[in-house]
Design a protein around this motif. Structure first.
Motif, mmCIF file in Angstrom:
data_model
loop_
_atom_site.group_PDB
_atom_site.id
_atom_site.type_symbol
_atom_site.label_atom_id
_atom_site.label_comp_id
_atom_site.label_asym_id
_atom_site.label_seq_id
_atom_site.Cartn_x
_atom_site.Cartn_y
_atom_site.Cartn_z
ATOM 1 N N TRP A 83 0.853 -1.199 0.000
ATOM 2 C CA TRP A 83 0.000 0.000 0.000
ATOM 3 C C TRP A 83 0.883 1.241 0.000
ATOM 4 O O TRP A 83 1.574 1.522 0.995
ATOM 5 N N LYS A 107 -5.691 0.635 -8.263
ATOM 6 C CA LYS A 107 -5.355 2.062 -8.270
ATOM 7 C C LYS A 107 -6.086 2.929 -7.248
ATOM 8 O O LYS A 107 -5.545 3.936 -6.832
ATOM 9 N N ASP A 108 -7.303 2.586 -6.881
ATOM 10 C CA ASP A 108 -8.065 3.493 -6.025
ATOM 11 C C ASP A 108 -8.256 2.959 -4.620
ATOM 12 O O ASP A 108 -9.362 2.943 -4.087
ATOM 13 N N LYS A 110 -8.264 3.144 -0.733
ATOM 14 C CA LYS A 110 -8.379 4.228 0.235
ATOM 15 C C LYS A 110 -9.062 3.764 1.503
ATOM 16 O O LYS A 110 -9.702 2.710 1.533
ATOM 17 N N TRP A 191 -12.331 0.358 4.064
ATOM 18 C CA TRP A 191 -11.360 0.614 3.002
ATOM 19 C C TRP A 191 -11.783 -0.104 1.729
ATOM 20 O O TRP A 191 -12.613 -0.997 1.753
ATOM 21 N N ALA A 215 -6.282 8.936 -2.165
ATOM 22 C CA ALA A 215 -6.308 7.532 -2.595
ATOM 23 C C ALA A 215 -4.880 7.012 -2.722
ATOM 24 O O ALA A 215 -3.961 7.746 -3.078
ATOM 25 N N GLU A 216 -4.716 5.743 -2.405
ATOM 26 C CA GLU A 216 -3.416 5.101 -2.528
ATOM 27 C C GLU A 216 -3.489 4.055 -3.644
ATOM 28 O O GLU A 216 -4.552 3.814 -4.206
ATOM 29 N N THR A 217 -2.351 3.448 -3.912
ATOM 30 C CA THR A 217 -2.332 2.326 -4.849
ATOM 31 C C THR A 217 -1.812 1.095 -4.116
ATOM 32 O O THR A 217 -1.058 1.218 -3.148
ATOM 33 N N SER A 244 -11.336 -2.446 -11.434
ATOM 34 C CA SER A 244 -12.229 -1.750 -10.498
ATOM 35 C C SER A 244 -12.370 -2.540 -9.207
ATOM 36 O O SER A 244 -11.972 -3.697 -9.125
ATOM 37 N N LYS A 245 -12.984 -1.900 -8.213
ATOM 38 C CA LYS A 245 -13.247 -2.589 -6.945
ATOM 39 C C LYS A 245 -14.257 -3.719 -7.134
ATOM 40 O O LYS A 245 -14.267 -4.689 -6.386
#
Length: 282
Positions: A83, A107-108, A110, A191, A215-217, A244-245
């Motif tokens: 992370w 990519k997104d 968080k 998260w 947002a983190e990756t 995507s999530k």
């Protein structure tokens, strides 16, 4: 007789060389067993590497610090659960000269406060005047990053009287499920990526003060030797990325609902050949 013995020796040599070659085509990947995203991502990647690249994959469940140290020392070939830049920032600073960053596989990522889509509140500031939450936030393990940030959010957004209830990831999702079934207001620490987004319609409360950070990756990290040892695996890790999530959520939810991680991964790979081809060219 002598010829047969020679043939036997020759066959044994060929078999030994073959076995040595087979052993050489093995990679080890570390993951954190308690993280549903780490389990899902690692098992899908391992399945693709086995099926399409012909490598044996050894998965090792380890603690976060050991995972980083394992890749940095070459005891592990890779991990897919870094992370960055904040959550694992200290690990990165300490180990960056001894690892290779292959880029994000998600990519997104968080953290923040999560509520069902049906509630009126849209921002953390709304909690101050919305009595339907009964001044309670359902948390996870005390001391985890998202809990520390939530303590800060209660102060920064002046949520006087709000109580952050420590529990566990499983207890938090159970309470969320019960409230969701009754269409009640509930705020939980959470998260993405997480399987709960595949099960229920949820949203993050907006955080204009930036308490929870941007947002983190989630990145794939390899050892210094991986490129030489398994170039096809290194090339795959550079391309491997969830769209995507919801995509990773499909695997996480299957595991949450009782499927063995390896079986859930095999099922996902079988259902999405076009995605696998994008990553491997096969």
């Amino acid at each position: 007789m002598k010829m047969r013995r020679l043939l036997g020796v020759g066959t044994a040599l060929v078999m030994a060389i073959g076995a040595g070659h087979a052993l050489a085509k093995e990679v080890s990947i570390g993951y954190v067993d308690g993280w549903s995203d780490s389990v899902a991502t690692t098992n899908v990647a391992a399945e693709v590497i086995r099926q399409k690249l012909g490598y044996d994959v050894k998965l090792q469940a380890v603690a976060t610090g050991i995972m980083w140290q394992g890749v940095a020392t070459g005891k592990l070939d890779a991990m897919l659960s870094a992370w960055l830049p904040v959550t694992h920032g200290e690990y990165w600073t300490k180990n960056k000269d001894n690892v290779v960053d292959y880029g994000p596989n998600f990519k997104d990522a968080k953290i923040g406060l999560i509520v069902p889509e049906y509630v009126k509140a849209s921002s953390l500031a709304d909690l101050k005047t919305d009595d339907s939450f009964k001044k309670k936030i359902v948390g996870i393990d005390a001391g985890s990053g998202v809990m520390l940030k939530t303590d800060q959010a209660i102060k920064d957004y002046d949520l006087a009287g709000y109580k952050l209830q420590a529990s566990s990831g499983a207890a938090m999702t159970a309470e969320l499920g019960r409230a969701y079934a009754k269409q009640q207001s509930i705020a939980v620490t959470g998260w993405v990526p997480h399987w709960m987004f595949a099960k229920w319609k949820l949203k993050f409360l907006e955080d204009p003060k930036g308490v929870y950070g941007a947002a983190e990756t989630v990145n794939s990290i390899g050892s210094k030797d991986l490129d030489k040892k398994a170039p096809e695996v290194a090339a795959f890790l550079k391309k491997f990325q969830w769209q995507s999530k919801d995509e990773i959520g499909e695997v996480m939810l299957a595991i949450q609902e009782g499927a063995k991680p390896e079986a859930a991964a095999k099922d996902w790979v079988a259902k999405h050949p076009e995605r696998v081809a994008e990553w491997t060219g096969k």
